[in-house]
Design a protein around this motif. Structure first.
Motif, short mmCIF file in Angstrom:
data_model
loop_
_atom_site.label_atom_id
_atom_site.label_comp_id
_atom_site.label_asym_id
_atom_site.label_seq_id
_atom_site.Cartn_x
_atom_site.Cartn_y
_atom_site.Cartn_z
N SER A 193 -1.91 -5.13 -6.36
CA SER A 193 -2.87 -5.00 -5.26
C SER A 193 -3.23 -6.35 -4.67
O SER A 193 -3.25 -6.52 -3.43
N VAL A 194 -3.52 -7.31 -5.52
CA VAL A 194 -3.88 -8.65 -5.03
C VAL A 194 -2.71 -9.29 -4.29
O VAL A 194 -2.89 -9.91 -3.24
N ALA A 195 -1.50 -9.11 -4.83
CA ALA A 195 -0.32 -9.70 -4.18
C ALA A 195 -0.12 -9.11 -2.77
O ALA A 195 0.20 -9.84 -1.82
N ILE A 196 -0.32 -7.80 -2.63
CA ILE A 196 -0.18 -7.17 -1.32
C ILE A 196 -1.29 -7.62 -0.38
O ILE A 196 -1.06 -7.89 0.80
N LEU A 197 -2.50 -7.71 -0.90
CA LEU A 197 -3.63 -8.17 -0.07
C LEU A 197 -3.39 -9.58 0.45
O LEU A 197 -3.77 -9.91 1.58
N ARG A 198 -2.76 -10.42 -0.36
CA ARG A 198 -2.49 -11.80 0.07
C ARG A 198 -1.45 -11.84 1.20
O ARG A 198 -1.31 -12.85 1.89
N LYS A 199 -0.76 -10.73 1.38
CA LYS A 199 0.20 -10.60 2.49
C LYS A 199 -0.36 -9.66 3.56
O LYS A 199 0.39 -8.96 4.24
N ASN A 200 -1.69 -9.66 3.69
CA ASN A 200 -2.37 -8.87 4.72
C ASN A 200 -2.08 -7.37 4.62
O ASN A 200 -2.02 -6.67 5.63
N GLY A 201 -1.86 -6.91 3.40
CA GLY A 201 -1.65 -5.48 3.19
C GLY A 201 -0.27 -4.98 3.57
O GLY A 201 -0.08 -3.77 3.73
N LEU A 202 0.69 -5.89 3.72
CA LEU A 202 2.05 -5.51 4.15
C LEU A 202 3.03 -5.67 2.99
O LEU A 202 3.50 -6.77 2.69
N PRO A 203 3.37 -4.56 2.31
CA PRO A 203 4.26 -4.64 1.15
C PRO A 203 5.61 -5.28 1.46
O PRO A 203 6.14 -6.03 0.64
N ALA A 204 6.18 -4.99 2.64
CA ALA A 204 7.49 -5.55 2.97
C ALA A 204 7.43 -7.07 3.10
O ALA A 204 8.39 -7.77 2.72
N ASP A 205 6.33 -7.60 3.61
CA ASP A 205 6.18 -9.06 3.70
C ASP A 205 6.14 -9.68 2.31
O ASP A 205 6.70 -10.77 2.09
N LEU A 206 5.48 -9.00 1.39
CA LEU A 206 5.47 -9.49 0.01
C LEU A 206 6.89 -9.47 -0.56
O LEU A 206 7.33 -10.44 -1.19
N ALA A 207 7.60 -8.37 -0.36
CA ALA A 207 8.95 -8.23 -0.89
C ALA A 207 9.89 -9.32 -0.37
O ALA A 207 10.81 -9.75 -1.08
N ASN A 208 9.66 -9.78 0.84
CA ASN A 208 10.54 -10.78 1.45
C ASN A 208 10.15 -12.21 1.09
O ASN A 208 10.83 -13.15 1.51
#
Length: 263
Positions: A193-208
């Motif tokens: 959850s924290v990791a996704i929030l650090r990417k403004n709630g965008l899972p794909a941005d986290l994945a990339n």
């Protein structure tokens, strides 16, 4: 055929609606404890469910209970956030008879937060679905990697729960140490959850973001190590095995692929 149950639902969000809806669709009597407009709509229109994976839509008929006192229930499903559980305890204490109370949700404190003076028996559980409510329709999808998890229980009602959910094609797993299991799952969910929030709630941005994914996986490893140092049991073997230092590259690839997917 499973025993016919009289069921009370406390918490008509996605999780409560999906699981209570399965019992209603199997012919069990479901009452929803009234809190506001949503419960009144449910009494009028039923619980409208859509399995996004299959595209199948169903309507589960329910009724509204204005109070928890007076009527006896065989099963009570409590599907509230951990920070909302205390609001349900007064209603639960008013229950008559000896109901089987199932707390469905991400409750990191486990049994410690559940009062000892509740009537009947208590079972902890964790959902195997995710979803949202769109225009009063509960759109949900099964999480293949996370079966519906039920604490091992001797209650006959627990066996009926197994029978109903299995008949509705839900994948189930029994957990002996649910307190420890929930603590491990809380570490896992918190890190993601924290990791996704650090990417403004965008899972794909986290994945990339390769470095962010490595940080995520390392955080999960460290959280699990902390729980192990506290001699806490109940560790989900698949997650603990995946999240080790040596398998970190595989964990990064696995979660990156999932975070890019439609799910």
């Amino acid at each position: 055929m499973a025993k016919h149950l009289s069921i009370l639902l406390i918490g008509s969000g996605v999780i409560g609606s999906v699981y209570a809806g399965q019992f209603a669709l199997e012919g069990h009597g479901v009452s929803v404890l009234a809190f506001g407009e949503r419960e009144r709509k449910l009494a009028k229109d039923g619980i409208r469910l859509k399995n996004v994976q299959t595209g199948k839509t169903e309507v589960a008929k329910v009724q509204v209970a204005s109070t928890s006192s007076g009527q006896q229930f065989d099963l009570v499903i409590v599907a509230l956030r951990a920070d909302q559980l205390a609001s349900a305890f007064p209603a639960l204490r008013k229950l008559k008879g000896s109901p089987h109370i199932v707390f469905f949700g991400n409750n990191p404190d486990g049994h410690k937060i559940i009062p000892s003076d509740l009537p009947g028996t208590v079972q902890l559980a964790f959902p195997g679905i995710g979803g949202s409510i769109v225009d009063d329709v509960v759109e949900y999808i099964p999480v293949d990697q996370q079966p519906t998890s039920l604490e091992v229980s001797d209650s006959p009602t627990s066996q009926v729960i197994h029978d109903v959910l299995s008949a509705r094609r839900f994948t189930l797993q029994d957990i002996a140490d649910m307190d420890g299991w929930l603590a491990h799952h809380t570490v896992f969910i918190s890190c993601i959850s924290v990791a996704i929030l650090r990417k403004n709630g965008l899972p794909a941005d986290l994945a990339n973001d390769r470095e962010a994914m490595r940080t995520l996986c390392r955080a999960i490893e460290e959280g699990f190590a902390m729980l192990k140092a506290q001699h806490l049991g109940g560790a989900p073997k698949n997650l603990v095995t995946l999240h080790s230092r040596w398998l970190r590259p595989i964990a990064v690839m696995y979660w990156s692929k999932l975070l890019r997917s439609p799910k």
